[in-house]
Design a protein around this motif. Structure first.
Motif, PDB file in Angstrom:
ATOM      1  N   SER A   1       0.969  -6.761 -12.455  1.00  0.00           N
ATOM      2  CA  SER A   1       1.779  -6.708 -11.250  1.00  0.00           C
ATOM      3  C   SER A   1       1.382  -5.351 -10.126  1.00  0.00           C
ATOM      4  O   SER A   1       0.715  -4.299 -11.038  1.00  0.00           O
ATOM      5  CB  SER A   1       3.095  -6.482 -11.889  1.00  0.00           C
TER       6      SER A   1
ATOM      7  N   ASN B   1       9.122 -12.033  -4.908  1.00  0.00           N
ATOM      8  CA  ASN B   1       9.484 -11.703  -3.445  1.00  0.00           C
ATOM      9  C   ASN B   1       9.527 -10.296  -3.325  1.00  0.00           C
ATOM     10  O   ASN B   1      10.473  -9.663  -3.597  1.00  0.00           O
ATOM     11  CB  ASN B   1      10.678 -12.489  -3.104  1.00  0.00           C
ATOM     12  N   SER B   2       8.416  -9.664  -3.009  1.00  0.00           N
ATOM     13  CA  SER B   2       8.370  -8.237  -2.846  1.00  0.00           C
ATOM     14  C   SER B   2       8.486  -7.913  -1.377  1.00  0.00           C
ATOM     15  O   SER B   2       8.610  -6.353  -0.903  1.00  0.00           O
ATOM     16  CB  SER B   2       6.958  -7.582  -3.184  1.00  0.00           C
ATOM     17  N   GLU B   3       8.819  -9.033  -0.318  1.00  0.00           N
ATOM     18  CA  GLU B   3       8.768  -8.625   1.032  1.00  0.00           C
ATOM     19  C   GLU B   3      10.193  -8.158   1.340  1.00  0.00           C
ATOM     20  O   GLU B   3      10.109  -7.435   2.168  1.00  0.00           O
ATOM     21  CB  GLU B   3       8.426  -9.952   1.791  1.00  0.00           C
TER      22      GLU B   3
ATOM     23  N   ARG C   1       7.169 -19.746   0.761  1.00  0.00           N
ATOM     24  CA  ARG C   1       6.705 -20.207  -0.554  1.00  0.00           C
ATOM     25  C   ARG C   1       6.302 -21.670  -0.567  1.00  0.00           C
ATOM     26  O   ARG C   1       5.396 -22.406  -1.230  1.00  0.00           O
ATOM     27  CB  ARG C   1       7.770 -19.670  -1.534  1.00  0.00           C
TER      28      ARG C   1
ATOM     29  N   GLN D   1       3.625  -9.072   5.434  1.00  0.00           N
ATOM     30  CA  GLN D   1       2.433  -9.792   4.423  1.00  0.00           C
ATOM     31  C   GLN D   1       1.176  -9.499   4.941  1.00  0.00           C
ATOM     32  O   GLN D   1       0.208  -9.221   4.127  1.00  0.00           O
ATOM     33  CB  GLN D   1       2.380 -11.251   4.534  1.00  0.00           C
TER      34      GLN D   1
ATOM     35  N   LYS E   1       2.574  -4.716  -4.037  1.00  0.00           N
ATOM     36  CA  LYS E   1       2.677  -5.782  -3.409  1.00  0.00           C
ATOM     37  C   LYS E   1       2.602  -7.343  -3.782  1.00  0.00           C
ATOM     38  O   LYS E   1       3.467  -8.196  -3.316  1.00  0.00           O
ATOM     39  CB  LYS E   1       1.319  -5.870  -2.312  1.00  0.00           C
ATOM     40  N   LYS E   2       2.264  -7.617  -5.022  1.00  0.00           N
ATOM     41  CA  LYS E   2       2.242  -8.617  -5.795  1.00  0.00           C
ATOM     42  C   LYS E   2       2.687  -8.585  -7.149  1.00  0.00           C
ATOM     43  O   LYS E   2       1.994  -8.582  -8.382  1.00  0.00           O
ATOM     44  CB  LYS E   2       0.892  -9.421  -5.717  1.00  0.00           C
TER      45      LYS E   2
ATOM     46  N   GLU F   1      -2.505  -3.119   0.439  1.00  0.00           N
ATOM     47  CA  GLU F   1      -1.627  -2.774  -0.782  1.00  0.00           C
ATOM     48  C   GLU F   1      -1.221  -1.492  -0.706  1.00  0.00           C
ATOM     49  O   GLU F   1      -0.166  -1.090  -0.902  1.00  0.00           O
ATOM     50  CB  GLU F   1      -2.622  -2.942  -1.865  1.00  0.00           C
TER      51      GLU F   1
ATOM     52  N   GLN G   1       5.423 -15.369  -9.128  1.00  0.00           N
ATOM     53  CA  GLN G   1       5.089 -14.248  -7.887  1.00  0.00           C
ATOM     54  C   GLN G   1       6.560 -13.943  -7.385  1.00  0.00           C
ATOM     55  O   GLN G   1       7.253 -14.659  -6.902  1.00  0.00           O
ATOM     56  CB  GLN G   1       4.197 -14.674  -6.832  1.00  0.00           C
TER      57      GLN G   1
ATOM     58  N   ILE H   1       4.413  -9.743 -10.625  1.00  0.00           N
ATOM     59  CA  ILE H   1       4.640 -11.089 -11.546  1.00  0.00           C
ATOM     60  C   ILE H   1       5.493 -11.106 -12.359  1.00  0.00           C
ATOM     61  O   ILE H   1       5.529 -10.123 -13.189  1.00  0.00           O
ATOM     62  CB  ILE H   1       3.227 -11.431 -11.773  1.00  0.00           C
TER      63      ILE H   1
ATOM     64  N   ASN I   1       3.178 -19.417  -8.031  1.00  0.00           N
ATOM     65  CA  ASN I   1       2.296 -19.553  -7.016  1.00  0.00           C
ATOM     66  C   ASN I   1       0.992 -20.515  -7.220  1.00  0.00           C
ATOM     67  O   ASN I   1       1.076 -21.177  -8.460  1.00  0.00           O
ATOM     68  CB  ASN I   1       1.703 -18.039  -6.679  1.00  0.00           C
TER      69      ASN I   1
END
Length: 466
Positions: A349, A298-300, A154, A53, A352-353, A57, A296, A355, A290
Motif C-alpha cells: 500500500s 478509496n483514498s480520494e 470505479r 487523482q 495514494k493507492k 504520490e 483498491q 490496498i 481494480n
C-alpha cells in the motif's frame, strides 16, 4: 416526445434534428441529470475528483494531511456535538483524536449536524442495521455527489457507465406501495432492472433466465448471496449466462462476504469478470477491485486506518479494526469512525493507492467460546461451507450462536443432511476451534433476510461486553 412534437408543429428537418439531439443527450445523461435535479452537483464533484487523482504520490500525501486537518478543524468550530466529543483533545496530534462508533451517533440527527446545515439542506439516509447498531446519518450535497463521482469512476474501470449501461440489480425492494414505486422509479432513472432477492426459488430463477435472454444487460450488481444462488441454479442447468445475454461485461458483488470458491463459481457460470465491492452507506465506496485484481481503497475522499484494541495504528500487513475518516462531509462528522469491520492493509500500500489485503468480518461477528477463546464468526461459516455444499444439495445456510457452547446451522435443502455430513462438521469444529461444542441442525424452506434483502451469514445471541 420532443421529435414527435416537432413533426406535428411542422418544424424544418434541421430543427427536428436539433430537438432529436436534445432528446438523445437527455436520455444519455439521465442518471447525472437526476443527481443535479436533486441538488447533488455531480459535474463539480467529478472535476474535484479529477484534480485529486492528477496529483503525484508526494503531493497526494500533502493533500491527505491537509484534508484531515481541515475536516477536524471545521467540525470543532462548527459542530457542537463534535466539539463536545473532542473536548480537551490536542487536535494537532491525530492519534489522540477519539474513535467514533455507531453508538456515539445514536442520538437525534439535528443534534449532530454542523451549524450551516439542517434537515432540509442535507442528504439523509439510514444504515441497514446489519451491524446491530442502526442510525440515521447525513451528508452535505457536495459530499454525496463525490460519493457518486467515485462510484462512477470505479465502474468506469470496466467500461460501465451509470448513464447508459443497463444493470441487472439483485437487491431487496420495499414491500409498501410508496417505497416500492419510489425504488422502481430510481431504477428507471439509473437504467437498471431489479430482481428481488426475497424469492430465490427455481421458478423465480427461470423467470430471470427469460429476462436475461430478452434484455441487453451490461452487468449484474447486488448482494453476494443471492447472486451466488443464481449461479448455482445456472450450474444445475448447465448454462453460462454470457451465452444467454452476450452484452454482459461484468458482475459486481457487494454488502456480503465473497469467498474464493464462490468467485470461481460466478466466473464460470457467468462467463464475465467478477468484481468485489466494499462500501458503507454513511461513508462512501471504501474499496473496489481494480484491473490488477487488488482491492483498491478509496483514498480520494476517505482516510483509512487499521487500529489495534488500544487504538494504536498497526503496521501494514497486520490485522485490526477498520477506522475511517470522511474527508469531505461538512454536514456530519465521521472522523476516525470505527465502521465495525476487521481487515488488513497490504504491505504494498501507498498513501495514494492503499490496498485492502483482506476483509475478515465484523467486530460484532466474533464468537466467544467456552474456553474464553474468540473466533471470527465467519470461521464457522467457512468451515461448514467446505463440507455442506460439496454435493450441491444445500442451497444456502446461516449459522447462529445460541449459547456459549452451542451453534445452530439453519439450511435450505431438498433433503436433510446425512448423519455423516453432520458428524464431519462437528469434527471440523473440534479440530479448528475446540472440543465439546454442540452443533444443532435445522432445515427450512427459505432463510430469513433483513428488510434490505441482506443475508446475515453468522449471528451471535450471546451478550458480549461493550
Amino acid at each position: 416526445m420532443l421529435l414527435f412534437a416537432a413533426k406535428i408543429i411542422g418544424f424544418t428537418l434541421k430543427k427536428q434534428l436539433f430537438y432529436k439531439n436534445i432528446l438523445s443527450q437527455f436520455l444519455l445523461n439521465l442518471f447525472d441529470l437526476s443527481l443535479q435535479i436533486n441538488g447533488f452537483p455531480i459535474k463539480k464533484a467529478e472535476q474535484i475528483l479529477k484534480g485529486i487523482q492528477a496529483q503525484s504520490e508526494q503531493a497526494f500525501e500533502t493533500y491527505v494531511e491537509k484534508k484531515k486537518r481541515e475536516i477536524i478543524d471545521y467540525h470543532i468550530q462548527h459542530n457542537t456535538f463534535y466539539n463536545t466529543f473532542t473536548h480537551g483533545v490536542n487536535v494537532l496530534d491525530w492519534n489522540s483524536i477519539p474513535i467514533m462508533t455507531k453508538r456515539d451517533l445514536q442520538k437525534p440527527l439535528e443534534s449532530r449536524l454542523s451549524d450551516a446545515y439542517n434537515l432540509k439542506n442535507v442528504y439523509i439516509n439510514k444504515t441497514s442495521g446489519s451491524s446491530g447498531d442502526p442510525f440515521i446519518f447525513a451528508k452535505d450535497f457536495v459530499c454525496h455527489a463525490l460519493t457518486w463521482a467515485v462510484i462512477k469512476n470505479r465502474f468506469g474501470w470496466y467500461d460501465l457507465d451509470f448513464n447508459c449501461s443497463k444493470q441487472a440489480r439483485f437487491y431487496g425492494i420495499p414491500l409498501d406501495k410508496k417505497g416500492y414505486y419510489k425504488e422502481r422509479f430510481k431504477d428507471f432513472l439509473s437504467s437498471r432492472f431489479r430482481f428481488s432477492v426475497f424469492d430465490l426459488s427455481d421458478a423465480a430463477f427461470e423467470g430471470y433466465i427469460q429476462k436475461f435472454k430478452s434484455s441487453s444487460f451490461d452487468y449484474l450488481n447486488g448482494y453476494t448471496s443471492s447472486i451466488v444462488q443464481f449461479a448455482k441454479f445456472l450450474e444445475r442447468k448447465n448454462m453460462v449466462l454470457k451465452s444467454l445475454c452476450p452484452t454482459l461485461k461484468a458482475c459486481v458483488v457487494t454488502s456480503e462476504m465473497l469467498f474464493d470458491s464462490d468467485k470461481l463459481l460466478l466466473e464460470k457460470q457467468f462467463g464475465i469478470p467478477v468484481i468485489n465491492e466494499y462500501g458503507a452507506s454513511e461513508l462512501d465506496l471504501i474499496a473496489f477491485q481494480n484491473l490488477e485484481n487488488d482491492w483498491q481503497i478509496n483514498s480520494e475522499t476517505l482516510f483509512v486506518e487499521i487500529l489495534d484494541d488500544t487504538n494504536q495504528v498497526l503496521p501494514l500487513g497486520e490485522e485490526g479494526r477498520i477506522v475511517i475518516t470522511s474527508l469531505y462531509n461538512q454536514a456530519h462528522p465521521f472522523i476516525r469512525y470505527d465502521i465495525g469491520d476487521i481487515g488488513i492493509l497490504s504491505e504494498k500500500s501507498t498513501t495514494k493507492k492503499p490496498i485492502l489485503k483482506k476483509l475478515i468480518g465484523r467486530t460484532n461477528d466474533l464468537a466467544v467460546l467456552p474456553s474464553g477463546k474468540k473466533a471470527a464468526g465467519l470461521t464457522f461459516y467457512y468451515i461448514t461451507k467446505r463440507i455442506i455444499e460439496d454435493d450441491g444439495l444445500v442451497k444456502e445456510f446461516v449459522i447462529q450462536q445460541t449459547h456459549l457452547d452451542t451453534f445452530k446451522i439453519i439450511y435450505v435443502s431438498s433433503k436433510g443432511l446425512s448423519e455423516e455430513k453432520m458428524q464431519q462438521i462437528c469434527d471440523e469444529m473440534t479440530r479448528y476451534l475446540e472440543p465439546n461444542l454442540t452443533v444443532l441442525f435445522e432445515r427450512q424452506d427459505a432463510l430469513e433476510r433483513s428488510k434490505s434483502g441482506k443475508l446475515n451469514q453468522f449471528s451471535s445471541q450471546i451478550k458480549q461486553p461493550s
